[in-house]
Design a protein around this motif. Structure first.
Motif, short mmCIF file in Angstrom:
data_model
loop_
_atom_site.label_atom_id
_atom_site.label_comp_id
_atom_site.label_asym_id
_atom_site.label_seq_id
_atom_site.Cartn_x
_atom_site.Cartn_y
_atom_site.Cartn_z
N THR A 97 48.37 -5.83 -0.98
CA THR A 97 47.11 -5.32 -0.52
C THR A 97 46.31 -6.54 0.10
N VAL A 98 45.61 -6.31 1.32
CA VAL A 98 44.79 -7.30 1.87
C VAL A 98 43.35 -6.95 2.04
N GLN A 99 42.52 -7.80 1.45
CA GLN A 99 40.91 -7.63 1.27
C GLN A 99 40.49 -8.34 2.85
N LEU A 100 39.57 -7.42 3.35
CA LEU A 100 39.23 -7.78 4.51
C LEU A 100 37.84 -7.69 4.39
N ASP A 101 36.99 -8.78 4.67
CA ASP A 101 35.62 -8.99 4.49
C ASP A 101 34.71 -8.73 5.87
N GLU A 102 33.58 -8.19 5.69
CA GLU A 102 32.63 -7.92 6.99
C GLU A 102 32.46 -8.98 7.55
#
Length: 257
Positions: A68-73
């Motif tokens: 899973t890959v977290q993407l920041d705003e």
């Protein structure tokens, strides 16, 4: 749980993919091909990618590691291309990544012959998950360090877009075949009989549960007709159980040449 990484840099889009996946760099210094939940196919494409990929791995097929890959705003807002920025802003949070295989080659059936046993295992697997997206036009196979890797399973498990609601509908759905005549490995006389004898006993409830347990709850919450994420996971288990007990003549193609 899947290993989780955090995006540190958006590297480049892969525009040959309809959902505009991209290569990103993560906080573990690894590079990943990421599919975004804000794309047109939505989170169900990520679920299909995850469940099919992990089932394939459990059957002994080579699938790049999924994370899973977290993407920041902040990273989304820093992208100058408007189309890409809109996609990233719609995908802030948890997405699905596949380990990037540097130096891998797209599969060429002329350059890389495959024995009938391996061809049979891959074709059988694609029949199981309803994958029509491994044709000679678009093999979705990579050759890396001498092994054949299976990629791009987002178009599989289409039954989750219209869940069967009773036992009769479940059996009908589980018996449905897909047309694999254009499969890129059809020319290699896939040994489906041997593949079925070896792989079918491995598609157990425990194997399906292990794969679906990796689906983040947030991708399952609010699924119409289900009270909880675990109810959706059980529906996957029921479908695969019905698939395996169905007559093979219903869903397993005769592709041997």
């Amino acid at each position: 749980m899947l290993r989780e990484v955090v995006t540190t840099r958006y590297v480049t889009p892969l525009r040959e993919g309809g959902s505009l996946p991209a290569i990103v760099e993560a906080d573990d210094l690894g590079m990943y091909v990421v599919k975004f939940r804000g794309a047109g196919q939505g989170h169900k494409a990520l679920i299909a990618e995850l469940v099919s990929g992990e089932l394939g791995r459990g059957l002994g097929l080579a699938v790049p590691e999924l994370v899973t890959v977290q993407l920041d705003e902040a990273i989304a807002k820093g992208e100058p291309d408007q189309e890409i920025q809109e996609l990233l802003l719609a995908s802030v949070g948890r997405n699905l990544g596949m380990d990037y295989l540097p130096g891998s080659l797209g599969f060429d059936p002329v350059a890389f012959p495959v024995d009938s046993e391996q061809a049979g295992r891959i074709v059988w697997f694609d029949a199981l998950i309803g994958n029509v997206d491994r044709s000679w036009r678009n093999p979705n196979l990579l050759r890396w360090h001498g092994r054949l890797y299976l990629i791009d399973h987002g178009a599989t498990l289409i039954f989750q877009h219209n869940w069967p609601r009773d036992a009769g509908a479940l059996e009908k759905s589980a018996r449905k075949a897909v047309n694999l005549e254009d499969h890129v490995l059809a020319r290699f006389a896939p040994d489906l009989r041997a593949a079925d004898a070896q792989l079918a006993p491995m598609v157990t409830s425990e194997a399906v549960d292990a794969a679906t347990a990796l689906i983040p709850d947030e991708w399952l919450v609010g699924e119409p007709g289900f009270d909880s994420p675990d109810d959706v996971r059980r529906a996957f288990r029921d479908w695969f159980a019905a698939r395996v007990r169905a007559p093979r003549s219903d869903w397993l193609p005769e592709l041997a040449r």
